[in-house]
Scaffold this active site. Structure first.
Site, PDB file in Angstrom:
ATOM      1  CE  LYS A 176       4.282  -2.431 -30.356  1.00 51.41           C
ATOM      2  NZ  LYS A 176       3.150  -0.986 -30.382  1.00 51.41           N
ATOM      3  CB  THR A 207      -5.415  -3.796 -23.726  1.00 48.87           C
ATOM      4  OG1 THR A 207      -6.340  -5.315 -24.544  1.00 48.87           O
ATOM      5  CG2 THR A 207      -4.964  -4.860 -22.856  1.00 48.87           C
ATOM      6  N   GLY A 209      -5.804   0.233 -27.785  1.00 50.95           N
ATOM      7  CA  GLY A 209      -5.087   1.603 -28.246  1.00 50.95           C
ATOM      8  C   GLY A 209      -3.814   1.489 -27.621  1.00 50.95           C
ATOM      9  CB  THR A 210      -1.714  -1.376 -25.654  1.00 52.05           C
ATOM     10  OG1 THR A 210      -3.215  -1.553 -24.714  1.00 52.05           O
ATOM     11  CG2 THR A 210      -0.530  -1.502 -25.207  1.00 52.05           C
ATOM     12  N   GLY A 211      -0.745   0.178 -28.554  1.00 51.87           N
ATOM     13  CA  GLY A 211       0.687   0.750 -29.238  1.00 51.87           C
ATOM     14  C   GLY A 211       0.262   2.299 -29.892  1.00 51.87           C
ATOM     15  CB  CYS A 212      -2.816   4.672 -30.615  1.00 55.91           C
ATOM     16  SG  CYS A 212      -3.204   3.843 -32.290  1.00 55.91           S
TER      17      CYS A 212
END
Length: 264
Positions: A176, A207, A209-212
């Protein structure tokens, strides 16, 4: 006759503020039309300002939750997030090695605020035991550096980084590139096939929580029958909208909007 929806299991930490972790995973799964289930590996005291503390669950509690869900209800995909310690990483890896569902590993090590969520000594277990179970692993650039020692400074470095992570055994790696300048570009690679996913960058600081959310969306689309590149492409579209619609909450960094499609 009512049909049972596709089922996705998240194994992760609980975010008391509701923006990341188990809470983000389940919201994402609901938004994408799958039935979300959970194995809680750790509990955090967390809000928009950061992580004030976390407490691991014992391995037997993690194992019991997993067996309870998988042995009765069954799963089409599993997503892992915060696992905190070597013993929990090893416990989860052992469980995942015995099942056939697609596995998406989000190698969570720090929060959006920079708070540690994975013990340094757990990295070897992630590399040697957890990553080999993964259908897709979704590291950000900091996690790439932790896992491989490689620093990604520009888009041209992402292919080498993907190759280095792939050496640990996952089928696919999604590097990412959200922390680079310019477009938000992500590279999906399996050792031979290379897919780039790009989106506009939004001037929105909320932003959390983006990865989860991205990893859970990938798992959801895999459970719905898409292959890996199509699942990642659809998940990227979903999380881009969630980032665009992220909203203020508390005094710090607010969450992405998991329900943005309901209001679009």
């Amino acid at each position: 006759m009512v049909q049972t929806p596709a089922r996705v299991l998240t194994i992760a930490g609980s975010d008391s503020g509701g923006g990341a972790g188990i809470q983000a995973d389940l919201k994402t799964m609901l938004a994408l039309g799958v039935h979300g289930m959970s194995v809680i590996a750790a509990v955090t005291a967390q809000n928009s300002l950061g992580v004030q503390g976390y407490w691991e669950l014992p391995p037997e509690a993690v194992r019991a939750q997993y067996r309870s869900v998988v042995d009765d209800i069954g799963v089409q995909a599993v997503k892992t997030g915060m696992l905190a310690s070597p013993v929990l990483v090893e416990t989860v890896a052992e469980l995942l090695a015995t099942q056939k569902a697609a596995v998406v590993v989000d190698p969570v090590s720090v929060s959006k605020h920079g708070d540690a969520l994975l013990a340094e000594e757990a990295l070897d277990a992630v590399r040697g035991k957890l990553l080999p179970t993964a259908t897709v692993v979704t590291p950000n650039l900091f996690e790439v550096q932790q896992l491989t020692g490689l620093e990604v400074r520009e888009e041209a470095d992402m292919r080498k980084a993907a190759e280095a992570v792939l050496a640990f055994g996952p089928e696919w790696v999604l590097v990412k590139g959200g922390h680079l300048k310019g477009e938000a570009a992500d590279l999906l690679f399996d050792g031979s096939r290379e897919h780039w996913f790009r989106s506009d960058r939004f001037d929105n600081r909320h932003t959390h929580g983006t990865g989860c959310t991205l990893a859970s969306a990938i798992a959801s689309y895999l459970a719905l029958g898409r292959d890996v590149p199509r699942a990642v492409g659809a998940a990227k579209e979903y999380v881009t909208g969630a980032i665009r619609e992220g909203f203020p909450l508390g005094a710090g960094i607010g969450p992405v909007d998991h329900g943005w499609r309901f209001r679009a």
